[in-house]
Enzyme design. Sequence first.
Site, PDB file in Angstrom:
ATOM      1  N   GLU A   1       9.837  34.512  86.575  1.00  0.00           N
ATOM      2  CA  GLU A   1      10.381  35.762  86.013  1.00  0.00           C
ATOM      3  C   GLU A   1      11.411  36.385  86.944  1.00  0.00           C
ATOM      4  OE1 GLU A   1       6.480  37.211  83.469  1.00  0.00           O
ATOM      5  OE2 GLU A   1       6.556  37.554  85.609  1.00  0.00           O
TER       6      GLU A   1
ATOM      7  N   SER B   1      -3.158  39.569  89.015  1.00  0.00           N
ATOM      8  CA  SER B   1      -3.032  40.954  88.575  1.00  0.00           C
ATOM      9  C   SER B   1      -3.976  41.815  89.397  1.00  0.00           C
ATOM     10  CB  SER B   1      -3.390  41.039  87.092  1.00  0.00           C
ATOM     11  OG  SER B   1      -3.821  42.346  86.769  1.00  0.00           O
TER      12      SER B   1
ATOM     13  N   LYS C   1      -5.843  36.706  85.559  1.00  0.00           N
ATOM     14  CA  LYS C   1      -4.412  36.410  85.418  1.00  0.00           C
ATOM     15  C   LYS C   1      -3.859  35.495  86.506  1.00  0.00           C
ATOM     16  CE  LYS C   1      -1.907  37.929  82.712  1.00  0.00           C
ATOM     17  NZ  LYS C   1      -1.264  39.221  82.593  1.00  0.00           N
TER      18      LYS C   1
ATOM     19  N   HIS D   1      15.643  26.734  67.497  1.00  0.00           N
ATOM     20  CA  HIS D   1      15.124  28.014  66.957  1.00  0.00           C
ATOM     21  C   HIS D   1      13.677  28.287  67.387  1.00  0.00           C
ATOM     22  CE1 HIS D   1      18.555  27.740  64.123  1.00  0.00           C
ATOM     23  NE2 HIS D   1      18.189  26.483  64.026  1.00  0.00           N
TER      24      HIS D   1
END
Length: 460
Positions: free
Chosen positions: A289, A276, A282, A155
Amino acid sequence: MKLWGGRFETGPSEIFERFSESLSFDKRLADCDCRGSQAFARALMRVGILTDTECAQLVEAFETIRYQAQHPDFYLNATDEDIHTLIIRKLKDHVGPLADKIHTGRSRNEQVSLDIRLWLREEIDQVHAHLKALLDALLTIAKAYPHAIIPGYTHTRRAQAVLWPHYILAYFEMFSRDAERLSDARRRTDVMPLGSGALAGSGFPFDRDAIAADLGFAAITRNSMDVSGDRDFALDFLYAASMIMLHLSRFCEDWILYASEEFGWIELGDEVTSGSSLMPQKKNPDSLELIRGKCGRVYGAMNALFLTMKGLPMTYNRDMQEDKEPLFDAARQVGLSLQMAEALIRSAKLNEAKPEAAAEESWVIATDLAEELARSGTPFHQGHQIVGRLMLESVRLGKKPSDWTSETLQAFAPEFKPEAARLLHPREGMKSREIPGGTGPQAVAKALDEAQTRLAALRP
Ligand code: ARG
């Protein structure tokens, strides 16, 4: 050029040609088509349709075409219906009217089945090799931190501590099953369909086993109608590919989190991350992804072919031409994703102190304490209650496990024996999990050795 002009008074309309052509994508099968036709020429010779010389001429012409088909010029201005038609047209340029004999007793229905099988068999071997490289990368990073511990989650809540290699080996198991699924898909792909004709079996007495041997197939298909209407082997591959993507997407999800500032466990190499355009600080996990994103695309391919095949009447229907684009795309994406995953695992470093601290600070040892109570005679349900109350008390007082001692534990509940206090450190609890498949240090060391042996023996 058409392979079926005789019966028609007018040619197809422009829209029908544009709508129904498959050359733009099945040109990927050119090499397999030529190799299949070379084997078929030899089969025609064996049944006396071609002389030795004619056969040699055809085989040689197909060899030239194979080579030419690697260059974009080969397809320049080609308006042929599909790759099979284009190659026969080119064959005519090379050998003249002799080309008219190559299709004796053969249908494009079996030809396309053969071509896809030849192509897919090689593709599966490549995907399998990428999968093997990924398994190797997993073992390498598991062994790089043999004693590191992390909190395992259920969880997304800290549950019980596990060894880092135990966590990595979980993925090793998933990807090992994928390797089995690929081998299974390969076995069903590795069956030779020629001799089936359009649907009823060829009218010429080909030695089908000899064709299979010629093309390196393990077996021949058993039913000509089945051949014309069958794409199960492609679906088997798409399912195996989807499972690989499923596993990759879950792995990527873990690592996107673990590499975040919130976790700080994993540092990915600069070479697999991007920045970025606006925010200078970043370092984004785009490779992870994108793998996760491509998962949807591969599922889409699998679904597309399932839906195309659903409810098709026996045997071949032109719907089946829609098999190729999803199949080609899925094979490419799964191959790329595996290579990307391997590279990013090889680039990664584990910051051992972070997950260890997360395990030490949290109550991942609660189960160890409850089980210890059960070992020393307290019924488990009562032990569970005692440790539950210990939690409540700790939460109330803001205490970590290390804030408790043997004395304070016993003062809290006399059921705790003095030795129970060792379990306030997660490494101790792990030692009670030496059961096969568990996270006990010896069990994990053994599992790592076995994984290494299994990997070395892995074959498509
Ligand atoms: N381009 C077709 C396909 O990919 C080849 C088979 C054509 N057969 C036929 N009966 N029209 O399925």
